[in-house]
Motif scaffolding. Structure first.
Motif, PDB file in Angstrom:
ATOM      1  N   PHE A 105       0.833  -1.203   0.000  1.00 26.11           N
ATOM      2  CA  PHE A 105       0.000   0.000   0.000  1.00 26.11           C
ATOM      3  C   PHE A 105       0.872   1.260   0.000  1.00 26.11           C
ATOM      4  CE2 PHE A 105      -2.661   3.238   2.014  1.00 26.11           C
ATOM      5  CZ  PHE A 105      -3.817   3.127   1.258  1.00 26.11           C
ATOM      6  N   TYR A 106       1.855   1.307   0.913  1.00 24.06           N
ATOM      7  CA  TYR A 106       2.744   2.462   0.992  1.00 24.06           C
ATOM      8  C   TYR A 106       3.622   2.578  -0.256  1.00 24.06           C
ATOM      9  CZ  TYR A 106       1.717   3.806   5.800  1.00 24.06           C
ATOM     10  OH  TYR A 106       1.103   4.263   6.930  1.00 24.06           O
ATOM     11  N   GLU A 107       4.114   1.459  -0.751  1.00 24.49           N
ATOM     12  CA  GLU A 107       4.989   1.512  -1.923  1.00 24.49           C
ATOM     13  C   GLU A 107       4.251   1.978  -3.167  1.00 24.49           C
ATOM     14  OE1 GLU A 107       7.503  -1.968  -2.175  1.00 24.49           O
ATOM     15  OE2 GLU A 107       8.714  -1.160  -0.524  1.00 24.49           O
ATOM     16  N   GLU A 108       2.976   1.668  -3.252  1.00 20.30           N
ATOM     17  CA  GLU A 108       2.176   2.167  -4.371  1.00 20.30           C
ATOM     18  C   GLU A 108       2.149   3.694  -4.338  1.00 20.30           C
ATOM     19  OE1 GLU A 108       0.046   2.320  -7.774  1.00 20.30           O
ATOM     20  OE2 GLU A 108       0.973   0.520  -6.930  1.00 20.30           O
ATOM     21  N   LYS A 109       2.028   4.265  -3.153  1.00 16.40           N
ATOM     22  CA  LYS A 109       2.020   5.726  -3.020  1.00 16.40           C
ATOM     23  C   LYS A 109       3.401   6.319  -3.305  1.00 16.40           C
ATOM     24  CE  LYS A 109      -2.199   6.117  -1.179  1.00 16.40           C
ATOM     25  NZ  LYS A 109      -3.297   6.681  -1.911  1.00 16.40           N
ATOM     26  N   GLN A 120       2.084  10.752   3.970  1.00 13.45           N
ATOM     27  CA  GLN A 120       0.985  11.279   4.787  1.00 13.45           C
ATOM     28  C   GLN A 120      -0.369  10.875   4.207  1.00 13.45           C
ATOM     29  OE1 GLN A 120       2.292  15.374   4.671  1.00 13.45           O
ATOM     30  NE2 GLN A 120       3.014  15.301   6.784  1.00 13.45           N
ATOM     31  N   GLN A 121      -0.475  10.852   2.881  1.00 11.16           N
ATOM     32  CA  GLN A 121      -1.728  10.428   2.249  1.00 11.16           C
ATOM     33  C   GLN A 121      -1.987   8.948   2.521  1.00 11.16           C
ATOM     34  OE1 GLN A 121      -4.103  12.436   0.545  1.00 11.16           O
ATOM     35  NE2 GLN A 121      -5.207  10.582   1.120  1.00 11.16           N
ATOM     36  N   LEU A 171      -5.948   5.347   7.993  1.00 13.24           N
ATOM     37  CA  LEU A 171      -6.751   5.839   9.117  1.00 13.24           C
ATOM     38  C   LEU A 171      -8.231   5.885   8.734  1.00 13.24           C
ATOM     39  CD1 LEU A 171      -6.832   7.023  11.978  1.00 13.24           C
ATOM     40  CD2 LEU A 171      -6.435   9.263  10.954  1.00 13.24           C
ATOM     41  N   ASN A 172      -8.527   6.353   7.531  1.00 14.17           N
ATOM     42  CA  ASN A 172      -9.914   6.418   7.068  1.00 14.17           C
ATOM     43  C   ASN A 172     -10.531   5.029   6.937  1.00 14.17           C
ATOM     44  OD1 ASN A 172      -9.691   9.200   6.938  1.00 14.17           O
ATOM     45  ND2 ASN A 172      -9.372   9.247   4.729  1.00 14.17           N
TER      46      ASN A 172
END
Length: 140
Positions: free
Chosen positions: A21-25, A109-110, A116-117
């Motif tokens: 998930f983070y690496e995609e961002k 941060q996104q 979180l959402n």
């Protein structure tokens, strides 16, 4: 508790998905999440050593070295050897490293906000507390 439940498998599955998930961002700036974590830690520390980074990030030397190599190669970090212990390196972030970190930070941060959402604040806080507890009880 069900004795068939495996903490390791459960944590590794969730860790792989979170990493993806983070690496995609972060791929927009060409960083892996481990590299971002290193830039973040060095940015906060201003100057650190490879041993301190291992402790901060809870990484073994091999994993740390693998993640550091492209950051040194591309000029985002610089290192100098300790004159008394050649294995110990003092690590600093360069201006281009600071620039890359500043580009990556809103993407991270996104990702944080998206998770979180999806989880909600209560579950997110519980997960954070449990993760801290795992580190505390297993790092001794």
């Amino acid at each position: 508790m069900n004795t068939d439940f495996c903490f390791n498998l459960a944590m590794r599955k969730s860790s792989r998905l979170i990493t993806q998930f983070y690496e995609e961002k972060l791929k927009r700036v060409g960083l892996k999440v481990g590299q971002f974590s290193i830039l973040r830690a060095v940015s906060f520390q201003k100057e650190t050593t490879n041993r301190e980074l291992q402790n901060i990030l809870v990484l073994d030397q091999t994993t740390l070295t693998r993640n550091l190599k492209p950051l040194f190669r591309d000029g985002y970090l610089q290192a100098s050897s300790d004159p008394n212990d050649g294995r110990l390196k003092t690590i600093r972030i360069t201006q281009s490293g600071k620039d890359l970190y500043e580009q990556a930070l809103p993407l991270w941060q996104q990702a944080q906000q998206d998770i979180l959402n999806k989880l909600g604040e209560d579950k997110a806080e519980q997960i954070h507390e449990l993760a801290d507890e795992f580190v505390k009880v297993l790092s001794n």
